[in-house]
Design a protein around this motif. Structure first.
Motif, mmCIF file in Angstrom:
data_model
loop_
_atom_site.group_PDB
_atom_site.id
_atom_site.type_symbol
_atom_site.label_atom_id
_atom_site.label_comp_id
_atom_site.label_asym_id
_atom_site.label_seq_id
_atom_site.Cartn_x
_atom_site.Cartn_y
_atom_site.Cartn_z
ATOM 1 N N ALA A 45 34.368 41.014 30.295
ATOM 2 C CA ALA A 45 35.667 40.401 30.584
ATOM 3 C C ALA A 45 35.755 39.019 29.959
ATOM 4 N N GLU A 46 36.990 38.575 29.715
ATOM 5 C CA GLU A 46 37.190 37.246 29.168
ATOM 6 C C GLU A 46 36.873 36.181 30.216
ATOM 7 N N PRO A 47 36.601 34.955 29.787
ATOM 8 C CA PRO A 47 36.362 33.883 30.760
ATOM 9 C C PRO A 47 37.571 33.684 31.669
ATOM 10 N N PHE A 48 37.308 33.164 32.857
ATOM 11 C CA PHE A 48 38.367 32.926 33.831
ATOM 12 C C PHE A 48 39.457 32.026 33.264
ATOM 13 N N ASN A 49 39.077 31.050 32.437
ATOM 14 C CA ASN A 49 40.063 30.096 31.931
ATOM 15 C C ASN A 49 40.956 30.668 30.837
ATOM 16 N N MET A 71 38.239 25.273 25.363
ATOM 17 C CA MET A 71 38.952 24.016 25.609
ATOM 18 C C MET A 71 39.902 24.053 26.803
ATOM 19 N N ASN A 72 40.236 25.215 27.323
ATOM 20 C CA ASN A 72 41.209 25.284 28.411
ATOM 21 C C ASN A 72 40.545 25.033 29.761
ATOM 22 N N ALA A 73 41.233 24.263 30.618
ATOM 23 C CA ALA A 73 40.791 23.988 31.985
ATOM 24 C C ALA A 73 39.442 23.281 32.036
ATOM 25 N N ASN A 74 39.222 22.336 31.123
ATOM 26 C CA ASN A 74 38.026 21.503 31.152
ATOM 27 C C ASN A 74 38.366 20.143 30.538
ATOM 28 N N LEU A 75 37.381 19.354 30.200
ATOM 29 C CA LEU A 75 37.641 18.002 29.720
ATOM 30 C C LEU A 75 38.310 17.970 28.345
ATOM 31 N N ALA A 76 38.384 19.092 27.661
ATOM 32 C CA ALA A 76 39.060 19.157 26.369
ATOM 33 C C ALA A 76 40.512 19.591 26.495
ATOM 34 N N THR A 77 40.967 19.832 27.727
ATOM 35 C CA THR A 77 42.307 20.387 27.913
ATOM 36 C C THR A 77 43.393 19.472 27.358
ATOM 37 N N ALA A 137 45.656 10.748 24.442
ATOM 38 C CA ALA A 137 45.833 12.198 24.522
ATOM 39 C C ALA A 137 44.575 12.874 25.060
ATOM 40 N N GLY A 138 43.416 12.412 24.601
ATOM 41 C CA GLY A 138 42.175 12.990 25.079
ATOM 42 C C GLY A 138 41.949 12.743 26.553
ATOM 43 N N LEU A 139 42.438 11.607 27.061
ATOM 44 C CA LEU A 139 42.240 11.276 28.468
ATOM 45 C C LEU A 139 43.069 12.164 29.401
ATOM 46 N N LEU A 140 43.998 12.934 28.844
ATOM 47 C CA LEU A 140 44.734 13.876 29.683
ATOM 48 C C LEU A 140 43.832 15.000 30.173
ATOM 49 N N GLY A 141 42.699 15.169 29.524
ATOM 50 C CA GLY A 141 41.808 16.261 29.872
ATOM 51 C C GLY A 141 41.342 16.279 31.309
ATOM 52 N N PRO A 142 41.042 15.101 31.922
ATOM 53 C CA PRO A 142 40.567 15.142 33.304
ATOM 54 C C PRO A 142 41.518 15.795 34.298
ATOM 55 N N THR A 143 42.819 15.947 33.941
ATOM 56 C CA THR A 143 43.691 16.707 34.828
ATOM 57 C C THR A 143 43.233 18.159 34.910
ATOM 58 N N MET A 144 42.695 18.645 33.771
ATOM 59 C CA MET A 144 42.156 20.005 33.675
ATOM 60 C C MET A 144 43.184 21.057 34.092
ATOM 61 N N TRP A 145 44.455 20.776 33.859
ATOM 62 C CA TRP A 145 45.478 21.771 34.171
ATOM 63 C C TRP A 145 45.382 22.931 33.196
ATOM 64 N N PRO A 146 45.166 24.118 33.666
ATOM 65 C CA PRO A 146 45.113 25.261 32.750
ATOM 66 C C PRO A 146 46.437 25.446 32.026
ATOM 67 N N MET A 147 46.356 25.921 30.801
ATOM 68 C CA MET A 147 47.564 26.183 30.024
ATOM 69 C C MET A 147 48.428 27.255 30.681
ATOM 70 N N GLN A 148 47.812 28.110 31.499
ATOM 71 C CA GLN A 148 48.585 29.139 32.181
ATOM 72 C C GLN A 148 49.651 28.537 33.093
#
Length: 474
Positions: free
Chosen positions: A30-34, A307-313, A354-365
């Motif tokens: 299965a694909e990753p949860f993110n 990159m989704n739902a982590n510090l790279a988001t 822009a990179g600092l937005l990552g800590p929100t970790m909002w999934p793209m979904q």
């Protein structure tokens, strides 16, 4: 109706995600949860919870927002999410007769020597900015800019002095974040860091290269869109050659050999350029002797998992908005929360904010109407367009990457190299024991040495830094 606080929306959405998640572990394949689609309850909540934003009507039509593929309402939304003007007419104004101009036509030229040297923290002899006609990814007329920087030392190799077309990792959404704006204005707290890190421009100047630095994200700041970026790069070369020819050699280019480089976001632009070269600017084929690509996101389909739902988001959010600016049909899957975010001050963010937005970790979904932004027909179409598969590079390649990349997996670079070898391209591949930023610093000196060897027609001798070397010679 006022929008709910974004933090409350996100908290509620994540609660629903956890509450509706499957209680059993996924299958091994299965694909990753993110990457998985959002549960229907989350999707429906996000589509109900946030009202649509109020889209302002522009006082005058923005030429950057025009598109035959979207309706008038979508064009107004597109205009609202485009970057704000810089206040400098050199970057902001479009000529009325742009549609009648050939790509590479020079529109304006100015000298920026007094500000370019301090911006680069490096001695230079001269810096000239060019504004020129170009086209976007759909072939519509657009405007591009680039800066030509001259060294204070003589080129020690074969004459004439070569030109390095260096694509820095702009990785930003704001018009003031480009290397061209940085080099023509006094440096401030908002100036983009990638103009100096890694110091590829400075090393090239120390070696005697003339350096052409395109603002490759174009007039829309379409970060991560390779076709538009590649055309800006190629048209910056055309503009440089046209200006030199029209002024009787004032730029000192003449028959100078050309080489090209790019790392990360800059590699996306250089990748687009080598793939577009034969069909978009065939007169330059053979003039560019080699291209160095570092940290290349060759397959965007791999990036959601890394990159989704982590510090790279935050970077993934910014890249998605950049691509939407160039391809507004993707707005069809952007929910109201996504539209609020795209119209917010984020639209003018440089790399670090822009990179600092990552800590929100909002999934793209959470930003997708369908709740499944990575498997939709639009997503699959985008993956195919940006990969540009089946197209051989029009120049030999030096590709370098980090073995321990977690944002831009090395598997994508390896697949890219293997395909280019099958297509008959000469590729040298160097994989360093590092992640993204480490590979940038480990790889760029060897990349410049390889490019110099292409100009001088001498054997390439890599440094003693440990790495895995492969590729193909065709």
């Amino acid at each position: 109706m006022r929008p709910l606080p974004l933090a409350l929306v996100a908290l509620t959405a994540m609660t629903l995600v956890l509450g509706t998640a499957q209680p059993f572990p996924p299958a091994a394949n299965a694909e990753p949860f993110n990457v998985a689609p959002a549960p229907p309850a989350v999707r429906d909540f996000m589509n109900r919870a946030v009202p649509p934003p109020r889209v302002p009507r522009p006082m005058r039509p923005d030429p950057r927002a025009a598109s035959p593929t979207i309706d008038r309402q979508s064009q107004a939304l597109r205009a609202a999410l485009l970057p704000s003007p810089t206040g400098d007419p050199f970057f902001d104004r479009w000529p009325a007769n742009l549609a009648r101009m050939r790509p590479g036509t020079v529109l304006t030229v100015r000298t920026v020597t007094p500000t370019a040297g301090p911006a680069l923290d490096h001695p230079i002899r001269r810096a000239v900015q060019l504004k020129f006609a170009t086209t976007d990814s759909h072939g519509a007329p657009s405007v591009g800019t680039a800066t030509l920087v001259y060294p204070t030392v003589r080129w020690p190799g074969r004459k004439p002095t070569p030109v390095l077309v260096n694509n820095v990792a702009i990785d930003s959404l704001g018009m003031r974040c480009t290397p061209g704006y940085t080099m023509s204005h006094v440096r401030d707290a908002g100036t983009n860091a990638p103009d100096r890190v890694p110091p590829t421009i400075q090393w090239a100047l120390d070696r005697g290269f003339i350096v052409l630095v395109p603002d490759h994200e174009g007039a829309r700041m379409a970060y991560a869109e390779p076709i538009a970026a590649g055309r800006v790069v190629l048209d910056s070369i055309r503009a440089m050659l046209n200006q030199d020819d029209q002024t009787g050699g004032n730029l000192g280019i003449g028959t100078a050999p050309l080489v090209m480089s790019g790392f990360s976001g800059g590699a996306i632009a250089a990748h687009g350029a080598v793939k577009e070269l034969d069909r978009y600017a065939p007169e330059l084929t053979g003039r560019i002797l080699g291209t160095a690509l570092g940290g290349l996101p060759a397959d965007f389909a791999m990036l959601p998992g890394s990159m989704n739902a982590n510090l790279a988001t935050g970077v993934l959010h910014v890249a998605t908005l950049g691509i939407i600016r160039e391809r507004p049909e993707l707005l069809a899957d952007a929910n109201n929360l996504a539209q609020w975010m795209m119209m917010s001050p984020i639209k003018d963010a440089c790399t670090v904010p822009a990179g600092l937005l990552g800590p929100t970790m909002w999934p793209m979904q959470l930003l997708s109407k369908s709740g499944d932004p990575f498997h939709s027909p639009l997503a699959k179409q985008l993956y195919a367009i940006t990969a540009m598969r089946g197209i051989p590079s029009a120049t030999p390649l030096f590709v370098y990457h980090g073995t321990f990349e977690w944002w831009v997996p090395a598997a994508g670079a390896r697949q890219f190299v293997a395909e280019q070898c099958r297509l008959g391209v000469s590729v040298e591949y160097h994989e360093f024991p590092a992640e993204h930023f480490g590979s940038a610093f480990l790889g760029y000196p060897d990349a410049l040495t390889w490019l110099a060897s292409r100009v001088n027609r001498t054997p390439f001798r890599p440094s003693v830094i440990p790495r895995t070397i492969s590729g193909c010679a065709n």
